[in-house]
Design a protein around this motif. Structure first.
Motif, PDB file in Angstrom:
ATOM      1  N   LEU A 192       0.835  -1.212   0.000  1.00 59.36           N
ATOM      2  CA  LEU A 192       0.000   0.000   0.000  1.00 59.36           C
ATOM      3  C   LEU A 192       0.864   1.255   0.000  1.00 59.36           C
ATOM      4  O   LEU A 192       0.553   2.244  -0.661  1.00 59.36           O
ATOM      5  CB  LEU A 192      -0.937   0.005   1.210  1.00 59.36           C
ATOM      6  CG  LEU A 192      -1.947  -1.136   1.270  1.00 59.36           C
ATOM      7  CD1 LEU A 192      -3.005  -0.864   2.310  1.00 59.36           C
ATOM      8  CD2 LEU A 192      -2.586  -1.402  -0.066  1.00 59.36           C
ATOM      9  N   ILE A 195       2.047   1.802  -3.405  1.00 60.16           N
ATOM     10  CA  ILE A 195       0.969   2.290  -4.269  1.00 60.16           C
ATOM     11  C   ILE A 195       0.841   3.796  -4.098  1.00 60.16           C
ATOM     12  O   ILE A 195       0.698   4.534  -5.067  1.00 60.16           O
ATOM     13  CB  ILE A 195      -0.361   1.567  -3.940  1.00 60.16           C
ATOM     14  CG1 ILE A 195      -0.288   0.121  -4.410  1.00 60.16           C
ATOM     15  CG2 ILE A 195      -1.536   2.273  -4.594  1.00 60.16           C
ATOM     16  CD1 ILE A 195      -1.482  -0.705  -4.028  1.00 60.16           C
ATOM     17  N   VAL A 196       0.944   4.247  -2.837  1.00 57.27           N
ATOM     18  CA  VAL A 196       0.830   5.683  -2.588  1.00 57.27           C
ATOM     19  C   VAL A 196       1.991   6.443  -3.239  1.00 57.27           C
ATOM     20  O   VAL A 196       1.782   7.430  -3.934  1.00 57.27           O
ATOM     21  CB  VAL A 196       0.802   5.974  -1.069  1.00 57.27           C
ATOM     22  CG1 VAL A 196       0.893   7.464  -0.815  1.00 57.27           C
ATOM     23  CG2 VAL A 196      -0.465   5.419  -0.459  1.00 57.27           C
ATOM     24  N   GLY A 199       1.978   5.782  -7.184  1.00 57.32           N
ATOM     25  CA  GLY A 199       0.734   6.038  -7.900  1.00 57.32           C
ATOM     26  C   GLY A 199       0.350   4.927  -8.863  1.00 57.32           C
ATOM     27  O   GLY A 199      -0.313   5.163  -9.870  1.00 57.32           O
ATOM     28  N   ALA A 200       0.773   3.706  -8.557  1.00 55.88           N
ATOM     29  CA  ALA A 200       0.508   2.579  -9.456  1.00 55.88           C
ATOM     30  C   ALA A 200      -0.971   2.210  -9.434  1.00 55.88           C
ATOM     31  O   ALA A 200      -1.637   2.339  -8.407  1.00 55.88           O
ATOM     32  CB  ALA A 200       1.351   1.383  -9.052  1.00 55.88           C
ATOM     33  N   GLU A 201      -1.472   1.759 -10.580  1.00 53.20           N
ATOM     34  CA  GLU A 201      -2.872   1.343 -10.647  1.00 53.20           C
ATOM     35  C   GLU A 201      -3.018  -0.157 -10.805  1.00 53.20           C
ATOM     36  O   GLU A 201      -4.122  -0.692 -10.754  1.00 53.20           O
ATOM     37  CB  GLU A 201      -3.573   2.064 -11.806  1.00 53.20           C
ATOM     38  CG  GLU A 201      -3.815   3.518 -11.465  1.00 53.20           C
ATOM     39  CD  GLU A 201      -4.532   4.254 -12.572  1.00 53.20           C
ATOM     40  OE1 GLU A 201      -4.955   3.599 -13.545  1.00 53.20           O
ATOM     41  OE2 GLU A 201      -4.664   5.477 -12.455  1.00 53.20           O
ATOM     42  N   ARG A 229      -7.256  -2.771  -3.640  1.00 50.89           N
ATOM     43  CA  ARG A 229      -8.375  -2.235  -4.417  1.00 50.89           C
ATOM     44  C   ARG A 229      -8.917  -0.960  -3.779  1.00 50.89           C
ATOM     45  O   ARG A 229      -9.270  -0.002  -4.475  1.00 50.89           O
ATOM     46  CB  ARG A 229      -9.492  -3.276  -4.530  1.00 50.89           C
ATOM     47  CG  ARG A 229     -10.467  -3.003  -5.648  1.00 50.89           C
ATOM     48  CD  ARG A 229     -11.646  -3.928  -5.568  1.00 50.89           C
ATOM     49  NE  ARG A 229     -12.509  -3.594  -4.449  1.00 50.89           N
ATOM     50  CZ  ARG A 229     -13.422  -2.629  -4.481  1.00 50.89           C
ATOM     51  NH1 ARG A 229     -13.586  -1.932  -5.580  1.00 50.89           N
ATOM     52  NH2 ARG A 229     -14.169  -2.379  -3.427  1.00 50.89           N
ATOM     53  N   LEU A 230      -8.970  -0.970  -2.443  1.00 49.68           N
ATOM     54  CA  LEU A 230      -9.459   0.230  -1.753  1.00 49.68           C
ATOM     55  C   LEU A 230      -8.557   1.423  -2.019  1.00 49.68           C
ATOM     56  O   LEU A 230      -8.983   2.573  -1.939  1.00 49.68           O
ATOM     57  CB  LEU A 230      -9.543  -0.024  -0.253  1.00 49.68           C
ATOM     58  CG  LEU A 230     -10.699  -0.905   0.195  1.00 49.68           C
ATOM     59  CD1 LEU A 230     -10.630  -1.161   1.675  1.00 49.68           C
ATOM     60  CD2 LEU A 230     -12.025  -0.268  -0.162  1.00 49.68           C
ATOM     61  N   MET A 231      -7.287   1.153  -2.313  1.00 49.70           N
ATOM     62  CA  MET A 231      -6.360   2.228  -2.620  1.00 49.70           C
ATOM     63  C   MET A 231      -6.362   2.534  -4.111  1.00 49.70           C
ATOM     64  O   MET A 231      -5.516   3.281  -4.600  1.00 49.70           O
ATOM     65  CB  MET A 231      -4.941   1.842  -2.221  1.00 49.70           C
ATOM     66  CG  MET A 231      -4.782   1.492  -0.774  1.00 49.70           C
ATOM     67  SD  MET A 231      -4.758   2.951   0.251  1.00 49.70           S
ATOM     68  CE  MET A 231      -3.382   3.804  -0.452  1.00 49.70           C
ATOM     69  N   GLY A 232      -7.285   1.938  -4.840  1.00 45.97           N
ATOM     70  CA  GLY A 232      -7.424   2.252  -6.247  1.00 45.97           C
ATOM     71  C   GLY A 232      -6.505   1.481  -7.166  1.00 45.97           C
ATOM     72  O   GLY A 232      -6.303   1.882  -8.307  1.00 45.97           O
ATOM     73  N   ASP A 234      -5.723  -2.245  -9.024  1.00 42.25           N
ATOM     74  CA  ASP A 234      -6.254  -3.566  -9.329  1.00 42.25           C
ATOM     75  C   ASP A 234      -5.152  -4.594  -9.224  1.00 42.25           C
ATOM     76  O   ASP A 234      -4.013  -4.330  -9.583  1.00 42.25           O
ATOM     77  CB  ASP A 234      -6.818  -3.577 -10.748  1.00 42.25           C
ATOM     78  CG  ASP A 234      -8.273  -3.178 -10.749  1.00 42.25           C
ATOM     79  OD1 ASP A 234      -8.929  -3.418  -9.720  1.00 42.25           O
ATOM     80  OD2 ASP A 234      -8.737  -2.635 -11.757  1.00 42.25           O
ATOM     81  N   ARG A 273      -3.835  -3.117 -20.171  1.00 45.87           N
ATOM     82  CA  ARG A 273      -4.749  -2.247 -19.420  1.00 45.87           C
ATOM     83  C   ARG A 273      -4.219  -0.837 -19.318  1.00 45.87           C
ATOM     84  O   ARG A 273      -4.988   0.117 -19.246  1.00 45.87           O
ATOM     85  CB  ARG A 273      -4.939  -2.799 -18.011  1.00 45.87           C
ATOM     86  CG  ARG A 273      -5.894  -3.946 -17.984  1.00 45.87           C
ATOM     87  CD  ARG A 273      -6.437  -4.076 -16.606  1.00 45.87           C
ATOM     88  NE  ARG A 273      -7.101  -5.329 -16.448  1.00 45.87           N
ATOM     89  CZ  ARG A 273      -7.388  -5.866 -15.269  1.00 45.87           C
ATOM     90  NH1 ARG A 273      -6.998  -5.259 -14.178  1.00 45.87           N
ATOM     91  NH2 ARG A 273      -8.023  -6.994 -15.199  1.00 45.87           N
ATOM     92  N   ASN A 275      -2.774   0.583 -21.587  1.00 43.02           N
ATOM     93  CA  ASN A 275      -2.726   1.059 -22.975  1.00 43.02           C
ATOM     94  C   ASN A 275      -1.312   1.139 -23.525  1.00 43.02           C
ATOM     95  O   ASN A 275      -0.939   2.113 -24.181  1.00 43.02           O
ATOM     96  CB  ASN A 275      -3.398   2.432 -23.105  1.00 43.02           C
ATOM     97  CG  ASN A 275      -4.894   2.310 -22.947  1.00 43.02           C
ATOM     98  OD1 ASN A 275      -5.467   1.289 -23.353  1.00 43.02           O
ATOM     99  ND2 ASN A 275      -5.510   3.308 -22.346  1.00 43.02           N
TER     100      ASN A 275
END
Lengths: 289, 129
Positions: A192, A195-196, A199-201, A229-232, A234, A273, A275
């Protein structure tokens, strides 16, 4: 009881040098010490031990847990600590104390050669004392070993949960080893946090190194995936071995996540995903034919 | 008792929760938000919870409710800015907020809403919820 102590004490006092020499010889023979450096080290420890033993015996405390025995215990603790860290076995450690029996009993035999009853009694007292000291040595050896194991576990926890940035916005989490609650917590936190900061998705969780997946491990995986997922972000699960796929189905586990057999497939999906595509720079020979 | 401001960004609405939620405030927010969605013809709703250090089951349910209401009004709800500690706590509580979409920050939330509005069929195809 005090009388017996005094016997041992006076024996040690009177035959100090002789006892020490014989004891060292016994140790050298039993433990097969060849290294002169170690021999010297053991001689130093043995001298300290005998000195402290005399003091402990003066106090006449029957129980070696009492305060009077503190210096003796300290010598043994030092010994156990050194031995445990240097990787000696428990018997190699305990032999230090137990090899004192032979010279001590020999002294007693010489002292009470004519009094069989007294000899038996004194031998029993001395034996009991040395046994206790020996057991204490082994106990502290085990304690040191346990500390080492705990520390290593901690280090392993920190080492074994890397979060890797595969691509801009794509993280990978290669899991090695069994997932228990403590590890899940650390894995989740580091994922997490990354992720912060990045900024990974998309996060790819690779379980190639997870030996078995049972309901508990699956539960932990699901938790990690939901938190991400809660952190945006997948999650994509990858590295599922055939046996594990079978286990998951047999256990009726529902992971509710996109899963891929290999990390390569997962990365391909993640790139799609995001792109992005990877193309060959030149058509290779294989595709031209 | 102040009310929670609802900001408009294009065809999206942004709600930033920065105070402790309680029953009446939650109801007022739901009222305001549904009215604004209809009035502004909003397509997306972003709920920013980056200021919240504690998210309990009450707020979890409120978020789920807002998402469900917006869906009925054809707007997409995205919860943005959740802190790692909050995410771990919610998961431990068993609240996965499965009915709500999530994004890391307002920027990404906006991009997500745009993306879903632009290709509605593709979004459902490559996501498993």
């Amino acid at each position: 009881m005090s009388e017996h102590r005094h016997v041992i004490l006076s024996l040690i006092d009177r035959h100090h040098q002789q006892l020490l020499a014989e004891w060292l010889a016994c140790q050298k023979r039993d433990a097969r010490i060849a290294d002169p450096q170690r021999e010297k080290e053991i001689a130093g420890l043995a001298g300290r031990f005998l000195d402290q033993l005399r003091r402990g015996a003066i106090a006449q405390a029957d129980d070696i847990q009492m305060a009077e025995w503190q210096p003796v215990r300290e010598v043994l603790e030092d010994l156990s600590r050194d031995r445990a860290i240097q990787g000696f076995s428990p018997s190699e450690t305990a032999i230090f104390v137990f090899s004192l029996k032979e010279p001590l009993f020999a002294l007693l035999r010489r002292e009470f050669a004519i009094d069989a009853d007294r000899l038996a009694r004194e031998t029993w007292t001395a034996s009991r004392l040395i046994d206790r000291l020996g057991l204490y040595t082994i106990e502290s050896y085990a304690r040191v070993r346990e500390e080492v194991i705990t520390r290593q576990q901690q280090e392993l926890l920190e080492l074994s949960t890397p979060v890797v940035e595969l691509w801009d916005g794509i993280l990978a989490l290669p899991l090695i080893g069994t997932l228990d609650s403590a590890r899940t917590q650390i894995v989740m936190e580091s994922l997490l946090q990354r992720i912060v900061t990045s900024g990974a998705e998309i996060a790819i969780i690779d379980i190639t190194g997870v030996p078995t997946v049972d309901t508990l491990v699956a539960q932990h995986l699901i938790k990690t995936i939901s938190a991400a997922r809660l952190m945006g972000a997948d999650c994509i699960l990858s590295g599922i071995r055939p046996q594990i796929a079978q286990t998951i189905v047999h256990l009726g586990l529902e992971l509710n996540v996109v899963s891929k057999a290999t990390m390569a497939d997962a990365l391909a999906l993640a790139l799609r995903r995001a792109n992005k595509t990877i193309i060959d720079r030149e058509p290779s020979a294989a595709t031209r034919t | 008792m102040g009310e929670i401001p609802i900001l408009r960004i294009g065809d999206c609405l942004l709600v930033s929760i920065q105070v402790d939620m309680h029953d009446r405030l939650a109801l007022a927010l739901q009222d305001d938000l549904t009215e604004r969605i209809v009035a502004d013809r909003a397509r997306g709703v972003m709920i920013d919870i980056s200021a919240l250090e504690i998210v309990d089951s009450f707020i979890g349910r409120m978020l789920n409710n807002i998402a469900a209401m917006s869906r009925v009004l054809d707007a997409i709800t995205v919860v943005v800015g959740m802190r790692p500690a909050v995410a771990i706590t919610l998961v431990e509580l068993g609240l996965g907020l499965t009915g709500v979409r999530t994004a890391l920050n307002v920027d990404k939330g906006l991009a997500l809403i745009r993306n879903i509005i632009d290709n509605p069929e593709r979004d459902d195809a490559n996501r498993i919820r």
